[in-house]
Structures are given as C-alpha cells and as structure tokens.
Scaffold this active site. Structure first.
Site, mmCIF file in Angstrom:
data_model
loop_
_atom_site.group_PDB
_atom_site.id
_atom_site.type_symbol
_atom_site.label_atom_id
_atom_site.label_comp_id
_atom_site.label_asym_id
_atom_site.label_seq_id
_atom_site.Cartn_x
_atom_site.Cartn_y
_atom_site.Cartn_z
ATOM 1 N N GLY A 12 78.252 24.170 16.337
ATOM 2 C CA GLY A 12 78.454 23.573 15.736
ATOM 3 C C GLY A 12 77.390 23.232 14.889
ATOM 4 O O GLY A 12 77.392 21.630 13.984
ATOM 5 N N ASN A 14 78.610 23.646 11.533
ATOM 6 C CA ASN A 14 79.091 22.612 10.346
ATOM 7 C C ASN A 14 79.761 21.766 10.973
ATOM 8 O O ASN A 14 79.976 20.513 10.041
ATOM 9 C CB ASN A 14 80.972 23.294 9.927
ATOM 10 C CG ASN A 14 79.938 24.939 9.575
ATOM 11 O OD1 ASN A 14 79.634 24.994 7.937
ATOM 12 N ND2 ASN A 14 80.364 25.704 10.339
ATOM 13 N N HIS A 109 86.202 29.522 6.936
ATOM 14 C CA HIS A 109 85.983 30.815 7.000
ATOM 15 C C HIS A 109 84.642 31.017 6.019
ATOM 16 O O HIS A 109 84.744 31.418 5.464
ATOM 17 C CB HIS A 109 87.305 31.606 7.142
ATOM 18 C CG HIS A 109 87.334 33.120 7.257
ATOM 19 N ND1 HIS A 109 87.842 33.455 8.534
ATOM 20 C CD2 HIS A 109 86.820 34.004 6.141
ATOM 21 C CE1 HIS A 109 87.703 34.317 8.310
ATOM 22 N NE2 HIS A 109 87.555 35.161 7.751
HETATM 23 C C1 GAR Z 1 81.115 30.018 11.165
HETATM 24 O O1 GAR Z 1 80.062 30.983 10.396
HETATM 25 C C2 GAR Z 1 82.174 29.719 10.656
HETATM 26 O O2 GAR Z 1 82.482 29.503 9.642
HETATM 27 C C3 GAR Z 1 83.032 30.867 11.252
HETATM 28 O O3 GAR Z 1 82.160 30.587 13.108
HETATM 29 C C4 GAR Z 1 80.957 29.897 12.320
HETATM 30 C C5 GAR Z 1 80.745 28.625 13.408
HETATM 31 O O4 GAR Z 1 79.922 27.651 13.337
HETATM 32 N N1 GAR Z 1 84.470 30.339 11.572
HETATM 33 C C6 GAR Z 1 85.274 31.534 11.789
HETATM 34 O O5 GAR Z 1 85.107 32.992 11.847
HETATM 35 C C7 GAR Z 1 86.043 31.589 11.979
HETATM 36 N N2 GAR Z 1 87.371 32.590 11.257
HETATM 37 P P1 GAR Z 1 79.129 26.598 13.674
HETATM 38 O O6 GAR Z 1 79.825 26.663 15.471
HETATM 39 O O7 GAR Z 1 78.028 26.861 13.933
HETATM 40 O O8 GAR Z 1 79.927 25.629 12.574
#
Ligand code: GAR
Length: 196
Positions: A12, A14, A109
C-alpha cells in the site's frame, strides 16, 4: 468532493501517497474507502491509521470471479463511490465490473505502457522483464481501466532511468519514488476535478 475508493492487495505505498496528498495535491476528492482482496494486506493498517473505512472482499469466499465482482460492486455502491483507484490491486477485473464504471477506474502500472504490461506483468515481474530486455528507460503509467488488462486510455506517464547494477527491487523502489507516488495523486486529482 468526489468519493474515492482505493483497491489494494499488498503493502500500500501508493495508497500512502494518496493519503499524504489529501488536502495538497488531491483537493477534489476524498478517500472514503479502502478495499483489500487480502486480509493481511499492510495497506489496511495504513488506511486504519488514517481513519479511513476498510473492507475485505475475498475471491475464495465469494466462490467465483462473477460473485467476487458483484460483492465489490455492492460495497462500492454502499459507500456511494465516484472514483475507484487500483493501487497494487493484484487481480484482473472483467468487463462485468469495468463496464459499470467507464472512465471511473484508474490503475497505476510500473512500466511505460505498452511495454511490459498485460496479463502476467505485475509487481516485481514487470521490473525483471525490463531488466531482462535491457531497456535503459522505464517508468510508470496511470491509465483508465477497461476490459483489456492495462489497455485503457493513458492519463499520465513518467520516465525513470535504469542504472547499472539495478535489481528488480532497486528498480521498483526508484520507479515508485520518482514516478508512481508522484503521478497517482496528480492523476486522481485531474479525474476528480473534471467530474466536479
Ligand atoms: C506498485 O509498483 C504498482 O505499480 C504495482 O504493484 C506495486 C504495488 O505496490 N502494480 C502492478 O503491477 C499492477 N499491474 P504498493 O502496494 O506498495 O502500492
């Protein structure tokens, strides 16, 4: 203000960037709900610390993809959600879900779409693929979500340089810091503001 739901599966960071942007970059929307498809997602702790309501919807408890998507829709409707942000939400949503929210679902992404995207490209796998290919520049994309995985209209992109000796982990961190955490709140604000 538009009511935002953030859908998460993991750490989480983001979601945290969106929470931290509230009141500064993110002015036209308020995060009113965080939904996880994994009861152990650390993102749920981040939401609770910020006083945001949370909900957990598990595909295995729902029994099928269709039932899972129906349950998600129910929760979103109960909370009168206007905008859905997928922030590390590691499951593909079918057209039964995406058709209900045209230009209302955003996804972040970790590559420059159309490179290293689509089914099977998520998390560290995306960065591993970029390193295997040998590209010198990668980045992040925020796009609207439709029925094609990573195929919806692009809202924003930011490039990030690959450095000698990068591993998937070091690259993931740089892409998050330099691109994802900056772009996602800006894109959420743009979409909310246009809907106000
Ligand atoms: C992030 O890097 C996001 O861009 C990626 O997963 C990670 C989640 O991190 N999403 C994907 O690959 C979707 N295809 P977070 O839980 O720390 O935000």
């Amino acid at each position: 203000m538009k009511r935002i739901a953030v859908l998460v599966s993991g750490g989480g960071t983001n979601l945290q960037a969106l929470i931290d942007a509230q009141g500064s970059v993110l002015k036209s929307g308020k995060i009113t709900l965080v939904v996880a498809n994994n009861a152990n997602a650390y993102a749920l702790e981040r939401a609770k610390k910020a006083g945001i309501e949370t909900s957990v919807v598990l595909k295995k408890e729902c029994g099928s993809q269709a039932a899972f998507e129906e349950r998600l829709k129910e929760v979103l409707t109960e909370h009168q959600i206007d905008i859905i942000v997928l922030a590390g939400f590691m499951t593909i949503l079918t057209e039964n879900f995406t058709n209900c929210y045209p230009k209302r679902i955003l996804n972040v992404h970790p590559s420059l779409i159309p490179s290293f995207c689509g089914e099977g490209f998520y998390g560290l796998r995306v960065h591993q693929a970029a390193l295997d290919y040998g590209v010198k520049v990668t980045g992040a994309t925020v796009h609207f979500v439709n029925e094609i995985p990573d195929g919806g209209e692009i809202i924003a992109q930011k490039a990030v340089c690959i450095e000698d000796g990068d591993t998937p982990e070091t690259l993931q961190r740089r892409v998050m810091e330099q691109a994802e955490w900056v772009l996602l709140p800006q894109a959420a604000e743009k979409v909310c503001k246009e809907l106000l």
